[in-house]
Design a protein around this motif. Structure first.
Motif, short mmCIF file in Angstrom:
data_model
loop_
_atom_site.label_atom_id
_atom_site.label_comp_id
_atom_site.label_asym_id
_atom_site.label_seq_id
_atom_site.Cartn_x
_atom_site.Cartn_y
_atom_site.Cartn_z
N ALA A 1 -6.84 1.13 4.02
CA ALA A 1 -6.73 1.06 2.56
C ALA A 1 -8.00 1.56 1.89
N GLY B 1 -4.31 -8.15 4.61
CA GLY B 1 -3.99 -7.17 5.64
C GLY B 1 -4.60 -7.55 6.98
N TRP C 1 -11.36 -3.80 -3.43
CA TRP C 1 -11.28 -3.93 -1.97
C TRP C 1 -12.37 -4.86 -1.45
N VAL D 1 -4.22 -6.36 -0.44
CA VAL D 1 -4.17 -5.71 0.88
C VAL D 1 -5.43 -6.02 1.68
N ILE E 1 -4.70 -3.48 -4.15
CA ILE E 1 -5.72 -3.22 -3.13
C ILE E 1 -6.47 -4.50 -2.78
N LEU F 1 0.83 -1.20 0.00
CA LEU F 1 0.00 0.00 0.00
C LEU F 1 0.87 1.26 0.00
N LEU G 1 -5.60 -2.32 8.85
CA LEU G 1 -5.01 -2.01 7.54
C LEU G 1 -6.03 -2.05 6.41
N TYR H 1 -11.61 0.75 -7.46
CA TYR H 1 -10.82 0.58 -6.24
C TYR H 1 -11.66 -0.08 -5.15
#
Length: 426
Positions: free
Chosen positions: A107, A99, A165, A95, A92, A59, A103, A161
């Motif tokens: 993000a 993560g 995620w 992550v 992303i 990230l 986190l 994005y």
């Protein structure tokens, strides 16, 4: 064996990074004269490769890339290289998937400034890209519609994005749920094994308790009688004979009980109360209510029988009555005779065929024999284990009858004359 899949999963992200960079290198051959033209792709590929083992570093690499492009330290996207930003969506996703702690939420919050920076670098004419979005469409420095283009680019960037995620979080939740289910199944299996072991321990305790109850009293009698007979054998031979008879009766009774109990382990649950002579009256009453004509005869006072013998007698009578209903018909006359006048119980059950027949399964209130020993063979086994014998067969002649004859040894002491069995013929 489990280390091989783990190692393969650890190499997945570096492999994706290599494929990502290779495809971009092939795509830009002949269009990029400066090797630094691939710098953005190289940095994104590094972030992808570290997505599993170092999601925070991935990230940070993405954020540093965008800041360096804003500062013109690194080359900004051009009309042919801007799709390289799709690699950021892969970062992303990783992550959000790998993560820990806060986190993934950090993000997600950074998605707004990251989407705004991407839209700025792609659309707005500035010191970074003097022509901006218009240079991609051949409009030169025309700045009309830049605001709308920036908003659309920012919204699309943030939507992609957020979608990446959400996919990472969903996969994370799914895997956690699968692992929880596997752990729950493993725990349930372990509890099941523990329960089975506990059941076996309880069963062993029950068997030990039953064998103790069956043998303790009888062996005590045998020992006492044997010691007494040993000391008085010379002076009182008659008393010795009586003691030996008592020893024989006690030993035989114990043997019958133990054999029947061990046999019953294979067919009875052991935890439910077992039928006795007192339950015969209710059994015969239920069969009569189903339509079977039953005549009961009782000769002599009823004598004491062990619980194992009472269970065997009940099951034999139950099987005889059921067979009479099944094979002779519901209106077939059946006669049961209990003769207690000899050294044991002589039981006879006879039934005569009748034209009216109805399957026993259709008769309400008629209990079916329990256990695995149905039929004549099962009745013979029960009689044998109770210390007696059983014969069964059809007689010849016009008035053919099916006759079952049973003999079971009994003790010398008579029970109360007005027992439930005696009341059957009262």
């Amino acid at each position: 064996m489990s280390s091989t899949p783990t190692a393969a999963r650890a190499l997945l992200e570096p492999a994706i990074a290599v494929v990502y960079l290779t495809l971009w290198t092939v795509a830009e051959i002949g269009r990029i004269s400066d090797p630094l033209g691939l710098s953005m792709m190289i940095v994104i590929a590094i972030a992808i490769a570290l997505g599993r083992i170092r999601p925070l570093a991935s990230l940070c690499i993405v954020g540093l890339l965008l800041l360096l492009q804003l500062a013109t330290v690194m080359q900004p996207p051009e009309s042919t290289t801007w799709p390289a930003y799709f690699g950021i969506m892969i970062v992303i996703f990783l992550v959000a998937r790998h993560g820990s702690g806060r986190l993934p939420w950090v993000a997600l919050a950074l998605g707004i400034p990251i989407a705004a920076i991407i839209a700025f670098l792609m659309v707005i004419p500035s010191w970074v890209s003097p022509s901006g979005w218009t240079s991609w469409t051949g409009q030169g420095r025309d700045t009309s519609g830049v605001d709308e283009a920036f908003v659309v680019a920012a919204l699309v960037a943030f939507g992609l994005y957020a979608g990446a995620w959400a996919a990472g979080v969903a996969l994370r939740v799914y895997i956690v749920q699968q692992r929880s289910n596997a752990l729950l199944n493993q725990t349930s299996a372990e509890l099941g094994r523990a329960e089975n072991e506990l059941t076996l321990v309880k069963e062993r305790d029950r068997i030990a308790r039953e064998v103790h109850d069956v043998l303790a009293h009888s062996l005590s009698v045998v020992i006492a009688q044997a010691d007494g007979a040993r000391f008085i054998s010379a002076a009182k031979p008659d008393a010795t004979r009586a003691a030996l008879e008592a020893i024989s009766d006690a030993a035989r009774s114990s043997l019958i009980d133990v054999r029947t109990f061990i046999e019953g382990l294979r067919e009875e649950s052991g935890d439910e109360p077992q039928p006795t002579l007192s339950d015969l009256e209710a059994l015969i009453a239920r069969v009569e209510a189903a339509g079977l004509d039953v005549e009961v005869q009782n000769f002599g006072p009823a004598k004491s029988m062990t619980p194992a013998q009472q269970l065997a007698l009940f099951r034999i009578v139950q099987e005889c009555l059921t067979n009479a209903l099944r094979h002779a018909g519901r209106a077939a006359p059946t006669r049961i005779s209990f003769d207690w006048r000899g050294p044991g119980l002589a039981l006879t059950v006879s039934s005569r065929c009748d034209s009216e027949r109805r399957p026993v399964d259709d008769l309400p209130g008629v209990p079916a024999p329990t256990g695995t020993g149905h039929g004549i063979r099962g009745m013979k086994d029960r009689a044998r284990l109770a210390g007696g014998w059983l014969t069964a067969g059809a007689s010849d002649g016009p008035d053919a009858e099916f006759l079952v004859t049973v003999f079971l040894p009994t003790g010398a002491d008579a029970i109360e004359p007005r027992s439930p069995l005696a009341e059957l013929t009262a």
